[in-house]
Design a protein around this motif. Structure first.
Motif, PDB file in Angstrom:
ATOM      1  N   GLU A 191       0.827  -1.193   0.000  1.00 15.84           N
ATOM      2  CA  GLU A 191       0.000   0.000   0.000  1.00 15.84           C
ATOM      3  C   GLU A 191       0.874   1.259   0.000  1.00 15.84           C
ATOM      4  N   ALA A 192       0.220   2.408  -0.230  1.00 17.45           N
ATOM      5  CA  ALA A 192       0.952   3.669  -0.348  1.00 17.45           C
ATOM      6  C   ALA A 192       1.741   3.998   0.919  1.00 17.45           C
ATOM      7  N   HIS A 193       1.219   3.625   2.093  1.00 19.98           N
ATOM      8  CA  HIS A 193       1.927   3.981   3.323  1.00 19.98           C
ATOM      9  C   HIS A 193       3.200   3.149   3.523  1.00 19.98           C
ATOM     10  N   PRO A 245      17.652   2.396  -8.706  1.00 21.31           N
ATOM     11  CA  PRO A 245      16.992   3.250  -7.713  1.00 21.31           C
ATOM     12  C   PRO A 245      16.001   4.197  -8.377  1.00 21.31           C
ATOM     13  N   LEU A 246      14.865   4.385  -7.721  1.00 18.17           N
ATOM     14  CA  LEU A 246      13.833   5.290  -8.204  1.00 18.17           C
ATOM     15  C   LEU A 246      13.719   6.481  -7.267  1.00 18.17           C
ATOM     16  N   THR A 247      13.155   7.567  -7.775  1.00 22.55           N
ATOM     17  CA  THR A 247      12.817   8.672  -6.882  1.00 22.55           C
ATOM     18  C   THR A 247      11.607   8.250  -6.050  1.00 22.55           C
ATOM     19  N   TYR A 252       6.088   5.746  -5.706  1.00 25.44           N
ATOM     20  CA  TYR A 252       4.632   5.784  -5.530  1.00 25.44           C
ATOM     21  C   TYR A 252       3.930   5.331  -6.819  1.00 25.44           C
ATOM     22  N   GLU A 253       4.440   5.734  -7.953  1.00 28.01           N
ATOM     23  CA  GLU A 253       3.868   5.301  -9.229  1.00 28.01           C
ATOM     24  C   GLU A 253       4.031   3.791  -9.394  1.00 28.01           C
ATOM     25  N   SER A 312       1.265   0.764  -9.854  1.00 28.94           N
ATOM     26  CA  SER A 312       1.369  -0.216 -10.929  1.00 28.94           C
ATOM     27  C   SER A 312       1.195  -1.633 -10.397  1.00 28.94           C
ATOM     28  N   TRP A 313       1.793  -1.907  -9.239  1.00 25.03           N
ATOM     29  CA  TRP A 313       1.624  -3.228  -8.625  1.00 25.03           C
ATOM     30  C   TRP A 313       0.151  -3.499  -8.324  1.00 25.03           C
ATOM     31  N   ARG A 314      -0.570  -2.500  -7.920  1.00 24.70           N
ATOM     32  CA  ARG A 314      -1.978  -2.690  -7.583  1.00 24.70           C
ATOM     33  C   ARG A 314      -2.847  -2.882  -8.815  1.00 24.70           C
TER      34      ARG A 314
END
Length: 255
Positions: free
Chosen positions: A20-22, A44-46, A51-52, A56-58
């Protein structure tokens, strides 16, 4: 996938919850570790990109993930009702340990090649498993074995729903592809994992503890492939190690 958005899996040693986002800030922090980047073949991502990625996983139909957390305070008995897992309580940053993932692909072994000629829907599906224990102090405790057994047991138990969601964006005019208009429902044919040849801990886990079979040698990327073809038999033999399924939402109960 959306299939597990309200599902948690509880065992005496761990809790699996949907990503989840949290969870993103902690996950993002994990992925800044060069060792984890190397082990997961990740860049590595920002934080914004992470969050994006979580979204996508969801929403993607070909991948599914759980966050590995510390176990619930007490292990429920098999016959007892289980209180719902409360987000931001059972899965706070200090309780997050890693993640386990499933990626789905068409099963493309030689004997199935003709099966793909009559439509976009494959006869069979293969799942690639990926697991990461982020904190070094939690490695080497047998946690990885319990995660894989609980995760694969759940995936196999609801394989129809897993494959159904995978199929949902591969419809043609609202119908599945198939011969003469006949509905084709793909089967989950096997599971596999690809492990860097230098990752001795993961090699021992899948080869020695889980009993998956090595297929071929080192590939171009320095990875070794292990496969599990008799998924149902493997799950049945380890059924005592399967977890309890719990609702991941306030006010829920045993599923």
């Amino acid at each position: 996938m959306k299939l597990n958005e309200h599902i948690a899996i509880s065992t005496p040693s761990l809790l699996l919850v949907p990503y989840e986002a949290h969870h993103v800030p902690t996950y993002h922090q994990w992925m800044q570790d060069p060792e984890i980047q190397s082990a997961t073949a990740s860049e590595p991502l920002t934080l914004e990109e992470e969050y994006e990625n979580q979204l996508s996983w969801r929403t993607s139909t070909d991948k599914l993930t759980f966050i590995i957390c510390s176990p619930l305070p007490s292990s429920p008995s098999p016959t007892a009702d289980i209180a719902a897992v409360v987000p931001d309580d059972a899965d706070t940053p200090g309780k997050m340990l890693g993640d386990v993932n499933l990626f789905l692909y068409p099963y493309e072994e030689e004997e199935d090649e003709e099966e793909f000629s009559d439509g976009p829907v494959p006869r069979g599906v293969v799942g690639e498993v990926d697991i990461m224990i982020a904190d070094k102090q939690n490695r080497g405790r047998g946690l990885g074995e319990e995660v894989v057994r609980a995760f694969v047991g759940w995936v196999w138990g609801c394989r129809g729903e897993v494959v159904g969601e995978y199929l949902s964006d591969k419809l043609v005019d609202g119908k599945e592809g198939g011969e003469g208009g006949r509905v084709v429902v793909p089967e989950l044919r096997m599971l596999m994992v690809k492990i860097g040849e230098g990752n001795e801990a993961s090699l021992r886990l899948f080869r020695d503890k889980l009993g998956w079979e090595q297929e071929g040698g080192r590939n171009y990327f320095g990875e070794v492939k292990f496969v599990l073809r008799d998924v149902g038999g493997w799950v049945e033999r380890g059924k005592k190690e399967r977890g309890e399924v719990v609702r991941y939402e306030r006010g829920g109960g045993k599923v």
